[in-house]
Design an enzyme around this catalytic site. Sequence first.
Site, PDB file in Angstrom:
ATOM      1  N   GLU A 296     -50.421  81.945 -77.967  1.00 56.39           N
ATOM      2  CA  GLU A 296     -51.012  80.467 -78.650  1.00 56.39           C
ATOM      3  C   GLU A 296     -52.285  80.753 -78.889  1.00 56.39           C
ATOM      4  O   GLU A 296     -52.938  79.973 -79.600  1.00 56.39           O
ATOM      5  CB  GLU A 296     -50.805  79.394 -77.657  1.00 56.39           C
ATOM      6  CG  GLU A 296     -49.252  78.976 -77.796  1.00 56.39           C
ATOM      7  CD  GLU A 296     -49.239  77.442 -76.923  1.00 56.39           C
ATOM      8  OE1 GLU A 296     -49.957  77.360 -76.119  1.00 56.39           O
ATOM      9  OE2 GLU A 296     -48.093  77.091 -77.138  1.00 56.39           O
ATOM     10  N   HIS A 325     -35.334 101.452 -67.702  1.00 60.43           N
ATOM     11  CA  HIS A 325     -33.931 101.848 -67.929  1.00 60.43           C
ATOM     12  C   HIS A 325     -33.634 100.893 -69.362  1.00 60.43           C
ATOM     13  O   HIS A 325     -32.196 100.469 -69.402  1.00 60.43           O
ATOM     14  CB  HIS A 325     -32.970 101.479 -66.789  1.00 60.43           C
ATOM     15  CG  HIS A 325     -33.265 102.611 -65.588  1.00 60.43           C
ATOM     16  ND1 HIS A 325     -32.804 103.963 -65.596  1.00 60.43           N
ATOM     17  CD2 HIS A 325     -34.444 102.292 -64.779  1.00 60.43           C
ATOM     18  CE1 HIS A 325     -33.691 104.356 -64.631  1.00 60.43           C
ATOM     19  NE2 HIS A 325     -34.430 103.582 -64.250  1.00 60.43           N
ATOM     20  N   LYS A 439     -43.221  69.711 -83.689  1.00 63.11           N
ATOM     21  CA  LYS A 439     -43.290  68.623 -82.778  1.00 63.11           C
ATOM     22  C   LYS A 439     -43.057  67.428 -83.638  1.00 63.11           C
ATOM     23  O   LYS A 439     -42.307  66.636 -83.171  1.00 63.11           O
ATOM     24  CB  LYS A 439     -44.651  68.490 -82.023  1.00 63.11           C
ATOM     25  CG  LYS A 439     -44.665  69.140 -80.775  1.00 63.11           C
ATOM     26  CD  LYS A 439     -45.895  68.733 -80.060  1.00 63.11           C
ATOM     27  CE  LYS A 439     -46.487  69.761 -78.692  1.00 63.11           C
ATOM     28  NZ  LYS A 439     -47.711  69.222 -78.477  1.00 63.11           N
TER      29      LYS A 439
HETATM   30  O1  PA5 Z   1     -51.563  75.491 -73.959  1.00 63.22           O
HETATM   31  C1  PA5 Z   1     -51.375  74.356 -74.344  1.00 63.22           C
HETATM   32  O2  PA5 Z   1     -51.920  73.748 -74.719  1.00 63.22           O
HETATM   33  C2  PA5 Z   1     -49.553  74.148 -74.570  1.00 63.22           C
HETATM   34  O3  PA5 Z   1     -48.823  75.466 -74.483  1.00 63.22           O
HETATM   35  C3  PA5 Z   1     -49.291  72.970 -73.353  1.00 63.22           C
HETATM   36  O4  PA5 Z   1     -49.611  73.534 -72.307  1.00 63.22           O
HETATM   37  C4  PA5 Z   1     -47.864  72.675 -73.622  1.00 63.22           C
HETATM   38  O5  PA5 Z   1     -47.589  72.286 -74.985  1.00 63.22           O
HETATM   39  C5  PA5 Z   1     -47.682  71.260 -72.857  1.00 63.22           C
HETATM   40  O6  PA5 Z   1     -48.469  70.367 -73.139  1.00 63.22           O
HETATM   41  P1  PA5 Z   1     -48.969  69.171 -71.945  1.00 63.22           P
HETATM   42  O7  PA5 Z   1     -49.507  69.873 -71.106  1.00 63.22           O
HETATM   43  O8  PA5 Z   1     -50.074  68.529 -72.891  1.00 63.22           O
HETATM   44  O9  PA5 Z   1     -47.633  68.570 -71.548  1.00 63.22           O
END
Ligand code: PA5
Length: 472
Positions: A296, A325, A439
């Site tokens: 990410e 394996h 989203k």
């Molecule tokens: O790293 C990030 O920002 C995302 O992966 C969030 O952790 C994930 O989408 C969850 O978001 P939130 O903590 O706002 O619910």
Amino acid sequence: MKIGITYDFNGLRSERIGATHGITPKEWEALKPRLVAAHRAILQLRQSQQIGFLDLPYDLALADHISKIAKKIRNKFDTFVVIGIGGSALGNIALHTALRHPYHNEISWKKRGKVPTIHVPDNIDPDRLAGLLDTLDLKKTFFNVISKSGDTVEIMSIFMWIKELLFKKLGPKKARRHFLITTDPQHGSLRAIAEVEGFETLPIPSNVGGRFSVLSAVGLLSASVSGIDIHDLLSGAAAMERACMTAKSPEKNPALTAAGYHYLMHTAKNKNIQIMMPYAHALKDIADWFRQLWAESLGKAHNRKGQKIYTGQTPCKSLGVTDQHSQLQLYMEGPYDKVITFLSTEKFHHRIYIPETMTYQTSIQYLAGHTLNELLEAEYTATQLALQNAQRPTCAIKLSEISPRTVGALLMLLELQTAYAGELYDINAFDQPGVEAGKQYAYGLMGREGYEAKAKEVTQAPKPKSEFLISL
Ligand code: PA5
């Protein structure tokens, strides 16, 4: 006091694996000014308070506060459930796998240190959640709802479901004491709900994004409830932060050096895949946590100048010796598109001896008298050597032991490595615009106000053509 982590880059160098796949001294020297600039950029982002993860290990007042809350929870509840996803769940899972008994939830309350069982479902799969509910005694279960944004659709949905169940079963007054909300100090629906309903809360600093939040209240509460020493965890992270941020040169800074090598591996040697391969079950979910962090943070369409670059290495997780394996054949003989990061420990908590037995079978007697620890180490050494001899780039992080302190240090090391890598790519490692598109369609489909156009886009999307469908 030593941190207890060694990062070995030998297997990435041309001296070891040749210049086609390894980094040459000239390539490394040429990168150095950019490493210095990347370090300066991170210092600047920190000073201007745009990033907060480097400061998390120093919030000892928060750690004390969390320890007190955790003690109260331990005294009253048998089960602790984290309702979070992505960065609000993976760090919790990684800490538990690393630092608790491998069968924490299965062994007796006494054997696991008189602490609750811990569950982090990290998904909305209805069968799994209903299955989890079957195992819970709601009267003895505590829920930590975690969301930085306070609006993540999956988390809000599970929270709405479970809150209603509990409020109906126990009545609002009692049920309210079964929840703690961890979210942004000011923004988001969760913060507003906590205020209206009077739920206890813990803050996630505004300048700490989900995947960099494991050392905030996000990871610390469940860790402390399960008996992990969070002060030791933070002290390890702080030691690593200081060692890296005050290093006199890039080569003395393991996070910066690692970022440099991985950046070169990707951009100069076409290693598009980054595999993290722990040789200790306890470190397995750190590879899963790192997968999100690397993907990410570094998988981005644009650089900071707005140019299209479509960059990022694809991170994968693997486990030694299990995946020897399953995956190793590909790593040894498949395309030269991978770089492997091994994770291992010098010490396990247990030593298992292989006894002399079934002596009529002479072919297996060479094992008698050895330990499983020796066998694991031998297989690790052998795999590393075989890969290097096949000119496959590898590097290795070794922990002196798996303890809260070394794990805290490791998490900080990998976060900082990722942040530096973002600077080398000249991208924003702290946002995730690509996740937003999906989203928004989901919001539209679920009827959220303001997303009607998105819902329409989905309904008007091309329908699957029957000639490309096989339905039996
Ligand atoms: O790293 C990030 O920002 C995302 O992966 C969030 O952790 C994930 O989408 C969850 O978001 P939130 O903590 O706002 O619910």
